[in-house]
Write a protein that holds these residues in place. Structure first.
Motif, PDB file in Angstrom:
ATOM      1  N   THR A 171       0.767   5.462   6.783  1.00  0.00           N
ATOM      2  CA  THR A 171      -0.299   4.384   6.483  1.00  0.00           C
ATOM      3  C   THR A 171      -1.817   5.568   6.153  1.00  0.00           C
ATOM      4  OG1 THR A 171      -0.952   4.186   8.682  1.00  0.00           O
ATOM      5  CG2 THR A 171       0.432   2.381   7.464  1.00  0.00           C
ATOM      6  N   GLY A 172      -1.808   6.536   7.021  1.00  0.00           N
ATOM      7  CA  GLY A 172      -2.774   7.471   6.635  1.00  0.00           C
ATOM      8  C   GLY A 172      -2.589   8.127   5.344  1.00  0.00           C
ATOM      9  N   LEU A 173      -1.448   8.252   4.848  1.00  0.00           N
ATOM     10  CA  LEU A 173      -1.201   8.997   3.612  1.00  0.00           C
ATOM     11  C   LEU A 173      -1.679   8.228   2.501  1.00  0.00           C
ATOM     12  CD1 LEU A 173      -0.287  11.211   1.701  1.00  0.00           C
ATOM     13  CD2 LEU A 173       2.137  10.239   2.187  1.00  0.00           C
ATOM     14  N   LEU A 174      -1.025   6.656   2.804  1.00  0.00           N
ATOM     15  CA  LEU A 174      -1.465   5.789   1.556  1.00  0.00           C
ATOM     16  C   LEU A 174      -2.668   5.474   1.570  1.00  0.00           C
ATOM     17  CD1 LEU A 174       1.631   3.418   2.399  1.00  0.00           C
ATOM     18  CD2 LEU A 174       1.579   4.934   0.496  1.00  0.00           C
ATOM     19  N   VAL A 175      -3.574   5.394   2.470  1.00  0.00           N
ATOM     20  CA  VAL A 175      -4.945   4.884   2.196  1.00  0.00           C
ATOM     21  C   VAL A 175      -5.598   6.100   1.661  1.00  0.00           C
ATOM     22  CG1 VAL A 175      -7.213   4.871   3.764  1.00  0.00           C
ATOM     23  CG2 VAL A 175      -5.157   3.505   4.509  1.00  0.00           C
ATOM     24  N   LEU A 235      -4.186   8.422  -0.518  1.00  0.00           N
ATOM     25  CA  LEU A 235      -3.952   8.163  -1.825  1.00  0.00           C
ATOM     26  C   LEU A 235      -4.630   7.130  -2.594  1.00  0.00           C
ATOM     27  CD1 LEU A 235      -0.277   9.296  -1.662  1.00  0.00           C
ATOM     28  CD2 LEU A 235      -2.015  10.654  -2.547  1.00  0.00           C
ATOM     29  N   ARG A 236      -4.697   6.101  -1.974  1.00  0.00           N
ATOM     30  CA  ARG A 236      -5.488   5.002  -2.614  1.00  0.00           C
ATOM     31  C   ARG A 236      -7.059   5.102  -2.759  1.00  0.00           C
ATOM     32  NH1 ARG A 236      -5.647   0.173  -4.918  1.00  0.00           N
ATOM     33  NH2 ARG A 236      -6.619  -1.186  -4.112  1.00  0.00           N
ATOM     34  N   SER A 237      -7.565   5.758  -1.922  1.00  0.00           N
ATOM     35  CA  SER A 237      -9.016   6.201  -2.293  1.00  0.00           C
ATOM     36  C   SER A 237      -9.315   7.425  -1.689  1.00  0.00           C
ATOM     37  CB  SER A 237      -9.856   4.832  -1.472  1.00  0.00           C
ATOM     38  OG  SER A 237     -11.300   5.175  -1.479  1.00  0.00           O
ATOM     39  N   ARG A 238      -9.479   8.321  -2.499  1.00  0.00           N
ATOM     40  CA  ARG A 238      -9.884   9.688  -2.211  1.00  0.00           C
ATOM     41  C   ARG A 238     -11.146   9.898  -1.904  1.00  0.00           C
ATOM     42  NH1 ARG A 238      -5.769  14.149  -4.361  1.00  0.00           N
ATOM     43  NH2 ARG A 238      -4.040  12.672  -4.896  1.00  0.00           N
ATOM     44  N   GLY A 239     -12.014   9.076  -2.249  1.00  0.00           N
ATOM     45  CA  GLY A 239     -13.576   8.942  -2.112  1.00  0.00           C
ATOM     46  C   GLY A 239     -13.893   9.106  -0.600  1.00  0.00           C
ATOM     47  N   GLY A 240     -13.178   8.366   0.125  1.00  0.00           N
ATOM     48  CA  GLY A 240     -13.504   8.242   1.696  1.00  0.00           C
ATOM     49  C   GLY A 240     -14.333   7.185   1.892  1.00  0.00           C
ATOM     50  N   GLY A 241     -15.157   7.584   3.035  1.00  0.00           N
ATOM     51  CA  GLY A 241     -16.291   6.822   3.667  1.00  0.00           C
ATOM     52  C   GLY A 241     -16.035   6.278   4.857  1.00  0.00           C
ATOM     53  N   ILE A 242     -16.772   5.872   5.494  1.00  0.00           N
ATOM     54  CA  ILE A 242     -16.825   5.125   6.832  1.00  0.00           C
ATOM     55  C   ILE A 242     -16.269   4.014   6.903  1.00  0.00           C
ATOM     56  CG2 ILE A 242     -19.100   4.228   7.093  1.00  0.00           C
ATOM     57  CD1 ILE A 242     -17.466   6.151   9.926  1.00  0.00           C
ATOM     58  N   HIS A 263      -5.261  10.941   7.786  1.00  0.00           N
ATOM     59  CA  HIS A 263      -6.320  10.677   6.778  1.00  0.00           C
ATOM     60  C   HIS A 263      -7.428  11.898   6.859  1.00  0.00           C
ATOM     61  CE1 HIS A 263      -9.860   8.744   4.764  1.00  0.00           C
ATOM     62  NE2 HIS A 263      -8.886   8.374   4.006  1.00  0.00           N
ATOM     63  N   LEU A 264      -7.875  12.314   8.091  1.00  0.00           N
ATOM     64  CA  LEU A 264      -8.912  13.356   8.267  1.00  0.00           C
ATOM     65  C   LEU A 264      -8.427  14.504   7.796  1.00  0.00           C
ATOM     66  CD1 LEU A 264     -11.467  14.384   9.566  1.00  0.00           C
ATOM     67  CD2 LEU A 264     -10.079  14.724  11.458  1.00  0.00           C
ATOM     68  N   LEU A 265      -7.017  14.849   8.168  1.00  0.00           N
ATOM     69  CA  LEU A 265      -6.438  16.100   7.554  1.00  0.00           C
ATOM     70  C   LEU A 265      -6.395  16.182   6.045  1.00  0.00           C
ATOM     71  CD1 LEU A 265      -3.954  16.943  10.280  1.00  0.00           C
ATOM     72  CD2 LEU A 265      -5.929  18.101   9.979  1.00  0.00           C
ATOM     73  N   LEU A 266      -6.010  15.310   5.325  1.00  0.00           N
ATOM     74  CA  LEU A 266      -5.937  14.831   4.055  1.00  0.00           C
ATOM     75  C   LEU A 266      -7.244  15.132   3.342  1.00  0.00           C
ATOM     76  CD1 LEU A 266      -3.077  12.452   3.629  1.00  0.00           C
ATOM     77  CD2 LEU A 266      -2.721  14.964   3.214  1.00  0.00           C
ATOM     78  N   GLY A 286      -9.777  16.063  -0.178  1.00  0.00           N
ATOM     79  CA  GLY A 286     -10.609  14.946  -0.448  1.00  0.00           C
ATOM     80  C   GLY A 286     -11.669  15.369  -1.491  1.00  0.00           C
ATOM     81  N   HIS A 287     -12.642  14.521  -1.734  1.00  0.00           N
ATOM     82  CA  HIS A 287     -13.643  14.687  -2.601  1.00  0.00           C
ATOM     83  C   HIS A 287     -14.724  15.780  -1.827  1.00  0.00           C
ATOM     84  CE1 HIS A 287     -16.925  13.630  -5.453  1.00  0.00           C
ATOM     85  NE2 HIS A 287     -17.617  13.546  -4.165  1.00  0.00           N
TER      86      HIS A 287
END
Length: 170
Positions: free
Chosen positions: A56-60, A62-69, A135-138, A143-144
């Motif tokens: 799920t961390g990988l999918l999130v 890949l879905r939105s590389r912009g990130g955000g809180i 998600h943090l590591l990716l 990331g952006h």
């Protein structure tokens, strides 16, 4: 995340070892007192949650590389709710938690399965933790990036004096 939580709950129900109990005259006891089936259910949940967290961390990511809180909070809360749903679904669909009825139905000196339990409630945060860590590591690796700040402009060259550069006399 809740749909994925249902999948986690069903996998946990299917893969978790059953705790064999036996009814004797004095009550209900573990068939093998030194068996590891009870802790095996917790371990199975944790291992499945680790895998679900990475996916799920990988999918999130890949879905939105912009990130955000908002994305991180949504990932954490969704994974925690999915984990709780998986736990409750496994407990509800697993063997009955009414030991007296199960023992009576099995009969004296007969083995029956004990209820599916999650003894270590800390296992519920494994999925959110692993999802956020992945998600943090990716984001840190791929990331952006914010644009580099521009270097300050060079100061203008000094203006030569108007009198041709002759020294001043007093």
């Amino acid at each position: 995340m809740l749909v994925v939580g249902v999948a986690l709950g069903l996998l946990w129900l299917w893969l978790a070892p059953r705790v064999p109990l036996v009814k004797v005259d004095g009550g209900v006891f573990l068939k093998d007192p030194e068996g590891e089936e009870a802790i095996g259910a917790d371990g199975t949940f944790v291992l499945l949650a680790l895998g679900f967290g990475v996916v799920t961390g990988l999918l999130v990511f890949l879905r939105s590389r912009g990130g955000g809180i908002g994305l991180a909070v949504g990932l954490a809360v969704g994974a925690l709710l999915g984990s709780v749903l998986a736990w409750q679904l496994g407990v509800q669909l697993g063997p009955s938690s009414d030991l007296a009825a199960s023992a009576k139905a099995a009969g004296t000196n007969k083995t029956f399965d004990g209820p599916l339990k999650l003894q270590a409630k800390g296992a519920l945060i494994v999925w959110p933790f692993m999802a956020l860590l992945t998600h943090l590591l990716l984001m840190g690796s791929f990331g952006h990036r914010d644009p580099e700040p521009m270097a300050p402009a060079a100061p203008p060259p000094p203006v030569p004096p108007k009198d041709g550069g002759a020294p001043q006399h007093w």
